[in-house]
Scaffold this motif. Structure first.
Motif, PDB file in Angstrom:
ATOM      1  N   THR A   9      15.754 -40.409  -0.335  1.00 10.28           N
ATOM      2  CA  THR A   9      16.018 -39.880  -1.736  1.00 10.28           C
ATOM      3  C   THR A   9      15.643 -39.850  -3.248  1.00 10.28           C
ATOM      4  OG1 THR A   9      15.473 -42.336  -1.935  1.00 10.28           O
ATOM      5  CG2 THR A   9      16.896 -42.265  -0.354  1.00 10.28           C
ATOM      6  N   ASN A  10      14.640 -38.867  -3.412  1.00  7.82           N
ATOM      7  CA  ASN A  10      14.321 -38.739  -4.498  1.00  7.82           C
ATOM      8  C   ASN A  10      14.113 -37.055  -3.979  1.00  7.82           C
ATOM      9  OD1 ASN A  10      12.440 -37.220  -6.095  1.00  7.82           O
ATOM     10  ND2 ASN A  10      11.685 -39.363  -6.350  1.00  7.82           N
ATOM     11  N   TYR A  11      15.044 -36.445  -4.935  1.00  9.60           N
ATOM     12  CA  TYR A  11      15.660 -35.493  -4.633  1.00  9.60           C
ATOM     13  C   TYR A  11      15.646 -34.031  -5.312  1.00  9.60           C
ATOM     14  CZ  TYR A  11      19.547 -36.543  -1.919  1.00  9.60           C
ATOM     15  OH  TYR A  11      20.723 -37.571  -0.952  1.00  9.60           O
ATOM     16  N   GLU A  12      14.452 -34.445  -6.094  1.00 13.83           N
ATOM     17  CA  GLU A  12      13.253 -33.703  -6.943  1.00 13.83           C
ATOM     18  C   GLU A  12      11.756 -33.812  -5.861  1.00 13.83           C
ATOM     19  OE1 GLU A  12      10.820 -32.934 -11.090  1.00 13.83           O
ATOM     20  OE2 GLU A  12      11.766 -34.980 -10.915  1.00 13.83           O
ATOM     21  N   GLN A  13      12.093 -34.826  -5.241  1.00 14.15           N
ATOM     22  CA  GLN A  13      10.648 -34.223  -4.083  1.00 14.15           C
ATOM     23  C   GLN A  13      11.597 -33.543  -3.013  1.00 14.15           C
ATOM     24  OE1 GLN A  13       9.045 -37.868  -3.281  1.00 14.15           O
ATOM     25  NE2 GLN A  13       8.634 -38.873  -5.413  1.00 14.15           N
ATOM     26  N   LEU A  14      12.436 -33.754  -2.734  1.00 10.77           N
ATOM     27  CA  LEU A  14      13.197 -33.088  -1.001  1.00 10.77           C
ATOM     28  C   LEU A  14      12.612 -30.948  -1.748  1.00 10.77           C
ATOM     29  CD1 LEU A  14      15.098 -33.256   1.083  1.00 10.77           C
ATOM     30  CD2 LEU A  14      16.719 -33.205  -0.424  1.00 10.77           C
ATOM     31  N   ILE A  68      18.794 -34.636   8.120  1.00 12.42           N
ATOM     32  CA  ILE A  68      18.565 -36.311   7.267  1.00 12.42           C
ATOM     33  C   ILE A  68      19.239 -37.569   7.768  1.00 12.42           C
ATOM     34  CG2 ILE A  68      19.595 -37.203   5.271  1.00 12.42           C
ATOM     35  CD1 ILE A  68      20.748 -33.834   6.047  1.00 12.42           C
ATOM     36  N   ASN A  69      17.808 -37.919   8.260  1.00 12.42           N
ATOM     37  CA  ASN A  69      17.321 -39.420   8.644  1.00 12.42           C
ATOM     38  C   ASN A  69      17.711 -40.078   7.963  1.00 12.42           C
ATOM     39  OD1 ASN A  69      15.796 -38.484  10.825  1.00 12.42           O
ATOM     40  ND2 ASN A  69      14.612 -37.366   9.664  1.00 12.42           N
ATOM     41  N   GLN A  70      18.700 -41.726   8.794  1.00 11.02           N
ATOM     42  CA  GLN A  70      18.844 -42.482   7.619  1.00 11.02           C
ATOM     43  C   GLN A  70      17.222 -43.599   7.529  1.00 11.02           C
ATOM     44  OE1 GLN A  70      19.904 -44.462  12.111  1.00 11.02           O
ATOM     45  NE2 GLN A  70      19.584 -46.594  10.582  1.00 11.02           N
ATOM     46  N   ALA A  94      26.011 -39.765  12.194  1.00 13.67           N
ATOM     47  CA  ALA A  94      25.948 -40.863  13.781  1.00 13.67           C
ATOM     48  C   ALA A  94      25.211 -40.073  14.726  1.00 13.67           C
ATOM     49  CB  ALA A  94      26.778 -42.076  12.933  1.00 13.67           C
ATOM     50  N   ASP A  95      26.805 -40.509  16.047  1.00  7.64           N
ATOM     51  CA  ASP A  95      26.407 -39.555  17.671  1.00  7.64           C
ATOM     52  C   ASP A  95      27.752 -39.323  17.588  1.00  7.64           C
ATOM     53  OD1 ASP A  95      28.296 -42.377  16.514  1.00  7.64           O
ATOM     54  OD2 ASP A  95      27.278 -43.754  18.851  1.00  7.64           O
ATOM     55  N   SER A 113      23.486 -42.966   3.814  1.00 10.44           N
ATOM     56  CA  SER A 113      22.406 -43.368   4.167  1.00 10.44           C
ATOM     57  C   SER A 113      22.436 -43.845   5.541  1.00 10.44           C
ATOM     58  CB  SER A 113      21.124 -43.082   2.926  1.00 10.44           C
ATOM     59  OG  SER A 113      21.373 -45.047   2.635  1.00 10.44           O
ATOM     60  N   LEU A 114      23.211 -44.623   5.246  1.00 17.94           N
ATOM     61  CA  LEU A 114      22.563 -45.765   6.823  1.00 17.94           C
ATOM     62  C   LEU A 114      23.109 -44.499   8.049  1.00 17.94           C
ATOM     63  CD1 LEU A 114      25.043 -48.384   5.574  1.00 17.94           C
ATOM     64  CD2 LEU A 114      22.684 -48.322   4.950  1.00 17.94           C
ATOM     65  N   TYR A 115      23.651 -43.587   7.892  1.00 15.22           N
ATOM     66  CA  TYR A 115      23.596 -42.576   9.270  1.00 15.22           C
ATOM     67  C   TYR A 115      22.545 -41.625   9.433  1.00 15.22           C
ATOM     68  CZ  TYR A 115      27.548 -45.495   9.915  1.00 15.22           C
ATOM     69  OH  TYR A 115      29.206 -46.330  10.339  1.00 15.22           O
TER      70      TYR A 115
END
Length: 334
Positions: A9-14, A68-70, A94-95, A113-115
């Motif tokens: 969730t940190n886009y700088e780290q991304l 991107i993982n949930q 999701a699926d 981020s839930l999916y």
């Protein structure tokens, strides 16, 4: 294949994580793709009002998969994506999957981020995107919290089906272009970025609240209809200085009847074809005037108006003020 899989969730780290994978340096929160993978850049933007965004602009030289993982931390991502994929594209939320071949997509949509979410495309794909991330709490500061909760729940539950809800139009593209290309040394860079990102968010959610107030809302067009109309919109706005093609020509390009084209276009973009074209011209004129670099006459001439009064009348009809008044207001604000 170039594969990038992350939960962050940190886009700088991304950006740094992708740089590490590609073994390239990060400069001014931006990396340049190595030639073996593609031609373009990936960048993080931190806006002072608490928003984070990343920008991608790349032509891939090999097949690619971004996943991107949930996450257990709930947040939302508003995506503005333009994709041209020469062979196959698979979008997964999701699926649920959407698979297309030889596709061009220009769309705005919301993910959570839930999916799990992913794009998978083939070599030769061009991908331009602006992604803005925020929490539900951040969004609630700008809209009524009850409506935010209801709309987010309803929208996200649509998953992949929701991807077709908002096509990018000329105004969205202009704001995206500004976000992507504002110069690092521009003294107003932070203000411009903040302004354009808020415009993107506000316009998306204003339209979304109106549509989702009806829980049975669905865009009543097939995937093929949507793709055809989006193609026509791009042709229509590709050069605002030229006289637009006739309805007959556009219908022939879309391979549908004139009546269906007019009906589907209005369903997608809320305005008849030529009214939409005229609005796009006037908004382009407004953008040029707001830079402070052009006179009213220069903008009118660039848009093909030989008669300045005709331009002035058209501008006032769209915005309620004369173009000269807009310039005066800009000067006073500085």
């Amino acid at each position: 294949m170039f594969e990038f899989d992350y939960t962050n969730t940190n886009y700088e780290q991304l950006v740094h994580a992708m740089a590490s994978l590609l073994q390239v340096p990060v400069h001014n929160e931006q990396l340049l793709f190595p030639e073996a993978v593609g031609n373009g850049s990936f960048r993080h933007i931190h806006a002072p009002n608490g928003l984070h965004a990343y920008l991608i602009e790349c032509t891939f030289h090999k097949d690619w998969h971004i996943h991107i993982n949930q996450s257990s931390e709930e947040y939302y991502m508003l995506r503005f994506d333009e994709l041209a994929v020469p062979q196959s594209l698979t979008i997964t939320v999701a699926d649920e999957k959407i698979r297309e071949k030889n596709t061009n997509r220009a769309l705005a949509y919301l993910t959570s981020s839930l999916y799990n979410w992913s794009y998978e495309g083939t070599a030769g794909s061009t991908y331009r995107g602006v992604l803005i991330a925020f929490s539900k709490q951040w969004l609630a500061r700008y809209f009524e919290i009850e409506r935010v909760e209801d709309v987010l729940s309803s929208y996200i539950s649509l998953k992949a089906e929701s991807i077709n809800i908002v096509p990018l139009d000329a105004r969205y593209r202009r704001w995206m272009k500004t976000v992507s290309h504002v110069e690092d040394d521009n003294p107003l860079r932070t203000t411009i970025l903040q302004n354009r990102m808020m415009l993107l968010i506000e316009r998306f959610f204003t339209g979304l609240f109106e549509k989702m107030s009806n829980p049975a809302y669905r865009l009543p067009l097939s995937h093929e209809d949507i793709a055809r109309v989006m193609h026509i919109e791009r042709l229509l706005t590709r050069n605002l200085l030229q006289t637009p093609p006739s309805i007959q020509q556009l219908a022939r390009i879309a391979a549908i009847s004139e009546s269906k084209l007019k009906k589907d276009f209005k369903t997608m973009y809320n305005f008849p074809i030529y009214e939409y074209f005229q609005k796009a011209r006037m908004h382009a004129a407004q953008d040029k005037l707001l830079t402070g670099k052009f006179s009213v006459k220069e903008v009118a001439m660039e848009l093909g108006y030989s008669n300045l009064s005709n331009f002035t009348i058209a501008f006032k009809k769209e915005f309620g003020i004369l173009p000269s008044q807009l310039l005066s207001q800009k000067k006073l604000s500085h």
